[in-house]
Design an enzyme around this catalytic site. Sequence first.
Site, PDB file in Angstrom:
ATOM      1  N   ASP A   1      -9.275   5.797  -1.884  1.00  0.00           N
ATOM      2  CA  ASP A   1      -8.130   6.322  -2.635  1.00  0.00           C
ATOM      3  C   ASP A   1      -8.663   7.078  -3.857  1.00  0.00           C
ATOM      4  O   ASP A   1      -9.882   7.251  -4.017  1.00  0.00           O
ATOM      5  CB  ASP A   1      -7.156   5.195  -3.017  1.00  0.00           C
TER       6      ASP A   1
ATOM      7  N   TYR B   1      -6.152   6.043   5.224  1.00  0.00           N
ATOM      8  CA  TYR B   1      -6.237   5.139   4.078  1.00  0.00           C
ATOM      9  C   TYR B   1      -5.482   3.831   4.347  1.00  0.00           C
ATOM     10  O   TYR B   1      -6.018   2.728   4.187  1.00  0.00           O
ATOM     11  CB  TYR B   1      -5.672   5.824   2.819  1.00  0.00           C
TER      12      TYR B   1
ATOM     13  N   GLU C   1       0.822  -1.212   0.000  1.00  0.00           N
ATOM     14  CA  GLU C   1       0.000   0.000   0.000  1.00  0.00           C
ATOM     15  C   GLU C   1       0.857   1.264   0.000  1.00  0.00           C
ATOM     16  O   GLU C   1       0.534   2.236  -0.676  1.00  0.00           O
ATOM     17  CB  GLU C   1      -0.948   0.006   1.214  1.00  0.00           C
TER      18      GLU C   1
END
Length: 358
Positions: free
Chosen positions: A134, A116, A33
């Site tokens: 996102d 996030y 990520e």
Amino acid sequence: MDWKNRLRHWYTHHKRDLPWRATNDPYKIWVSEIILQQTRVSQGLDYYYRFIDKYPDIQSLAETDEDSLMRVWQGLGYYSRARNMHRAAGQVVRDHGGRFPADMDSIRSLKGVGEYTSAAIASMAFNMPCPVIDGNVLRFITRLYAIADPVHKSTTRAAIKRILDEHMDIQDPGLFNQALMEFGALHCKHARPECHTCPFQDDCLAFLTGRVPMFPVKAPKAPKRNRHFNYVVLLKKNNEGIWSLIRKRDQQDIWKGLYEFPMCETKAPAGLDRILESGLITFDDADCRPIYESHAFRHLLTHQVILARFFVLQLKEMPPLTNAWKAVNLKSLGTYAFPRLIDRFLEEELQEIEKKIK
Ligand code: SF4
């Protein structure tokens, strides 16, 4: 609108086969990520494999030194994110016995892990129903609901989170989140979204009203700031080869932790005399032979444009070294992490420069 099944169906048939999708290891999901926040999947894959090969678990990341980490991260940009991962790995080893924490508060307390990233780790590794938001998800949802409020506003994001909470697949939140992001990346794309084969076509307000290009609504971009970096590459030849001076950037600025040649920043393009007058580095002028001056290398960052020139001088004697400076053989430059801009200069110009050295 039954999202879950439509999304799941689309994802089953279109998803890309990516290594971090074949694991529920929170460490690997976290690494993927952070890398994907920097770059596209196609470029991120190489970095991911290299990172996991070098640091297969959180312990190995915690134990590494910053220079080695910067070498692995070199070229990805946003180097503070790599430093934060290093610190967070230390936190996990120190505070959680080396096991990645499985509760939201502890995940959020890790250095550099924001809303996030924590939602991605929590949903994909620990099956928690936390929606990820996102850029791909924002684009898809703002089109689907024709949300005309600017997406940088917290109220807009809160509204989108409420929509996602409502539709979340609580049986498999990780798959739901991955499918959402993948759908935005591959189908509801920024340019040329595939509306005519879209499973959400009948419900998509942007499509039904012919306004797809209007979404998402973004804040106007701030103008980029131009910065002029003037590098002085000092070279000295002896029996052991050609040597140069480098130092690690340690100020609160871009590229902290990476290496560079002596550099003087000016407000406008400047000549060599002006750079040397700045007192950047002192040496005996009689010993100095300018051998090369580069064109302006242009490097784009999110809010800045770096315009860099390299002035190469051959010296008979190197100036005395202080703590900040290292004398390195040109053959060893590859073991130091430089900003991509300096790497480009070395790749494009170094061979020619070496030929000019007497
Ligand atoms: Fe995106 Fe077009 Fe599908 Fe709407 S119809 S969700 S704009 S791909």
